[in-house]
Design a protein around this motif. Structure first.
Motif, PDB file in Angstrom:
ATOM      1  N   GLY A 125       8.469  35.103  -9.508  1.00 24.32           N
ATOM      2  CA  GLY A 125       9.072  34.109 -10.340  1.00 24.32           C
ATOM      3  C   GLY A 125       7.920  33.419 -11.058  1.00 24.32           C
ATOM      4  N   LEU A 126       6.916  34.267 -11.541  1.00 23.75           N
ATOM      5  CA  LEU A 126       6.006  33.721 -12.360  1.00 23.75           C
ATOM      6  C   LEU A 126       6.166  33.820 -13.925  1.00 23.75           C
ATOM      7  CD1 LEU A 126       2.923  33.995 -10.006  1.00 23.75           C
ATOM      8  CD2 LEU A 126       3.849  31.977 -10.498  1.00 23.75           C
ATOM      9  N   GLU A 127       5.793  33.007 -14.687  1.00 26.19           N
ATOM     10  CA  GLU A 127       5.814  33.191 -16.294  1.00 26.19           C
ATOM     11  C   GLU A 127       4.559  32.758 -16.762  1.00 26.19           C
ATOM     12  OE1 GLU A 127       8.991  31.085 -18.032  1.00 26.19           O
ATOM     13  OE2 GLU A 127      10.737  32.192 -16.639  1.00 26.19           O
ATOM     14  N   PHE A 128       4.232  33.731 -17.571  1.00 30.58           N
ATOM     15  CA  PHE A 128       2.832  33.535 -18.109  1.00 30.58           C
ATOM     16  C   PHE A 128       3.039  33.293 -19.775  1.00 30.58           C
ATOM     17  CE2 PHE A 128       2.409  35.806 -14.124  1.00 30.58           C
ATOM     18  CZ  PHE A 128       1.106  35.368 -13.681  1.00 30.58           C
ATOM     19  N   VAL A 129       2.294  32.208 -20.041  1.00 30.47           N
ATOM     20  CA  VAL A 129       2.089  31.834 -21.710  1.00 30.47           C
ATOM     21  C   VAL A 129       0.622  31.614 -21.811  1.00 30.47           C
ATOM     22  CG1 VAL A 129       2.789  30.308 -23.316  1.00 30.47           C
ATOM     23  CG2 VAL A 129       4.182  30.661 -21.158  1.00 30.47           C
ATOM     24  N   LEU A 130       0.456  32.130 -23.113  1.00 35.45           N
ATOM     25  CA  LEU A 130      -0.925  31.936 -23.592  1.00 35.45           C
ATOM     26  C   LEU A 130      -0.776  31.154 -25.044  1.00 35.45           C
ATOM     27  CD1 LEU A 130      -3.843  32.809 -24.178  1.00 35.45           C
ATOM     28  CD2 LEU A 130      -3.168  34.834 -25.403  1.00 35.45           C
ATOM     29  N   ASP A 131      -1.370  30.113 -25.053  1.00 36.67           N
ATOM     30  CA  ASP A 131      -1.692  29.221 -26.423  1.00 36.67           C
ATOM     31  C   ASP A 131      -3.040  29.439 -26.788  1.00 36.67           C
ATOM     32  OD1 ASP A 131       0.943  28.251 -25.826  1.00 36.67           O
ATOM     33  OD2 ASP A 131       0.443  26.638 -24.536  1.00 36.67           O
ATOM     34  N   ASP A 132      -3.042  30.054 -27.936  1.00 36.38           N
ATOM     35  CA  ASP A 132      -4.347  30.337 -28.596  1.00 36.38           C
ATOM     36  C   ASP A 132      -4.432  29.331 -29.818  1.00 36.38           C
ATOM     37  OD1 ASP A 132      -6.839  31.080 -29.620  1.00 36.38           O
ATOM     38  OD2 ASP A 132      -6.398  33.176 -29.626  1.00 36.38           O
ATOM     39  N   ASP A 133      -4.710  27.926 -29.696  1.00 33.85           N
ATOM     40  CA  ASP A 133      -5.002  26.865 -30.347  1.00 33.85           C
ATOM     41  C   ASP A 133      -5.950  27.384 -31.528  1.00 33.85           C
ATOM     42  OD1 ASP A 133      -2.830  25.809 -29.084  1.00 33.85           O
ATOM     43  OD2 ASP A 133      -3.783  24.499 -28.107  1.00 33.85           O
ATOM     44  N   ARG A 134      -7.175  28.041 -30.961  1.00 34.07           N
ATOM     45  CA  ARG A 134      -8.213  28.136 -31.868  1.00 34.07           C
ATOM     46  C   ARG A 134      -7.576  28.871 -33.092  1.00 34.07           C
ATOM     47  NH1 ARG A 134     -11.500  32.563 -32.649  1.00 34.07           N
ATOM     48  NH2 ARG A 134     -10.358  33.641 -30.984  1.00 34.07           N
ATOM     49  N   ARG A 135      -6.675  30.137 -32.827  1.00 29.32           N
ATOM     50  CA  ARG A 135      -6.168  30.889 -33.803  1.00 29.32           C
ATOM     51  C   ARG A 135      -5.116  30.046 -34.583  1.00 29.32           C
ATOM     52  NH1 ARG A 135      -5.196  36.741 -31.316  1.00 29.32           N
ATOM     53  NH2 ARG A 135      -3.499  35.132 -30.251  1.00 29.32           N
TER      54      ARG A 135
END
Length: 409
Positions: A285-295
């Motif tokens: 039940g895990l969801e994984f999100v990547l926020d690359d604010d640098r790019r």
């Protein structure tokens, strides 16, 4: 040290006993053969030169254990010998006592005795010349210098060479000790680095294997079991490949020069890392999100140094592994952003709730490894539970200087 040498002489050395005995026997033999300097002076009996010989032999016994006491005995013995018909054995033993006083005596005596011997030689020659106007005065001065100045300076030269050799030996031992300390620290540092790499490489795959193996055992659904076995096989193959690569690096220092160079993980691999975490954590039940604010902000055309990129990758990898083990069902968000001065800020936020136990066992070495990585680069690290609008979360925060200042320390 001087008082001890004068008041409490130690036991004579074997060689000193031989020198004293040989000198005494030689002097007695010369006296028996009437091979001495001449008639006594000042009306003293000629037999007193045997007393001077005996005292000088006693001084020889103290030449190393109490050199200043030996010199204090030898000076009046030599004066008595000159006044009672000189024995060459007594004079030779006196030169040895002067030599030993400089060589084995305290440093202050070693500096003063040569100067004093020169002064005595000059004064004795001057006094003799004042009362006896004869060219032979120069020969007397040379003789006095041979008896006092020559042994004193010989002892000083040998002492300086001995001290220089001892100093060089101590420096060599100190250098060897420092080299051994550096080697020990280098070995310890390399062992710690290998432990971090091994943990980061394998823990993620083994955790996924353990979680899905537990799911395959508890679920009685063929489709779910097949999916779990697929994830187990995929992580087993990837983990085995990474283990082989690591073992190859350890076995061969030139492994990177081969046909398959070992690539160091970079920020470009975070997407694949998140995708793998999605596959491994779907059943939990895990969801994984990547926020690359640098790019997203279009920041920085210049890539961070390789050690910084590797550290960011490993921190994210370990944080995702910990989330697979401990996080409650929900969203795990990874954020990479630019900090002040070109630094990189890493934040991993995962749902936190009390659980009866982790989905897979752990040793706690992951947090230690992350702290070590950040410390080596001169950055900041923090990890722990924190309250939020959506409930408690486990927050991992790291700030790494873009230039990796601490890497050179």
């Amino acid at each position: 040290m001087t008082a001890r040498a004068l008041a409490a002489p130690g036991r004579p050395r074997r060689h000193d006993v031989l020198i004293a005995g040989g000198g005494l026997a030689s002097g007695v033999l010369l006296r028996a053969l009437h091979l001495h300097g001449g008639p006594p002076l000042l009306g003293l009996p000629a037999s007193l030169n045997l007393l001077a010989l005996t005292v000088m032999a006693g001084a020889e016994l103290l030449r190393r254990t109490a050199p200043l006491a030996a010199l204090a005995l030898a000076v009046p013995a030599l004066a008595l010998d000159f006044c009672t018909g000189t024995l060459i054995a007594t004079v030779l033993m006196f030169t040895d006592v002067v030599y030993a006083a400089v060589l084995y005596g305290p440093p202050a005596a070693a500096r003063r005795i040569p100067l004093a011997s020169e002064l005595v030689s000059v004064l004795a020659t001057a006094v003799t010349a004042a009362f006896w106007h004869n060219p032979q005065v120069l020969l007397i001065g040379i003789g006095i210098a041979l008896v006092t100045v020559a042994p004193a300076w010989t002892g000083l030269i040998i002492r300086n060479h001995r001290d220089a050799a001892q100093t060089a030996r101590l420096r060599a031992e100190q250098t060897a000790l420092l080299a051994e300390m550096d080697r020990t620290q280098a070995v310890a540092g390399e062992r710690a680095r290998m432990a971090r790499e091994l943990h980061d490489l394998v823990a993620n795959h083994l955790s996924a294997i353990a979680i899905h193996a537990t799911a395959a055992q508890t679920l009685d659904e063929p489709a779910a079991t097949r999916a779990a076995l697929g994830v187990i096989r995929e992580n087993s193959v990837q983990g085995l490949a990474e283990m082989r690569r690591l073992i190859g690096l350890l076995r061969d220092a030139n492994a990177n020069a081969g046909d398959e160079p070992a690539a160091t993980p970079t920020l470009d691999g975070l997407e694949a890392l998140i995708a793998q975490a999605r596959a491994n954590g779907a059943a939990s039940g895990l969801e994984f999100v990547l926020d690359d604010d640098r790019r997203a902000a279009g920041a920085g055309t210049e890539r961070p140094p390789a050690p910084v990129e590797l550290a960011v990758y490993r921190i994210v990898q370990e944080s995702l592994t910990n989330a697979l083990k401990h996080a409650a069902p929900g969203e795990v968000r990874v954020r990479i952003a630019d900090g002040p001065g070109g630094a990189l800020a890493v934040t991993v936020r995962s749902p936190y709730a009390d659980r009866p136990g982790p989905r897979a066992p752990g040793s706690g070495a992951g947090l230690v490894g992350m702290r070590e990585r950040i410390a080596l680069l001169g950055g900041e690290f923090d990890a722990g539970p924190e309250g939020g609008p959506d409930g408690s979360v486990w927050l991992v925060r790291a700030a790494l200087p873009a230039a990796g200042e601490g890497a050179q320390r």
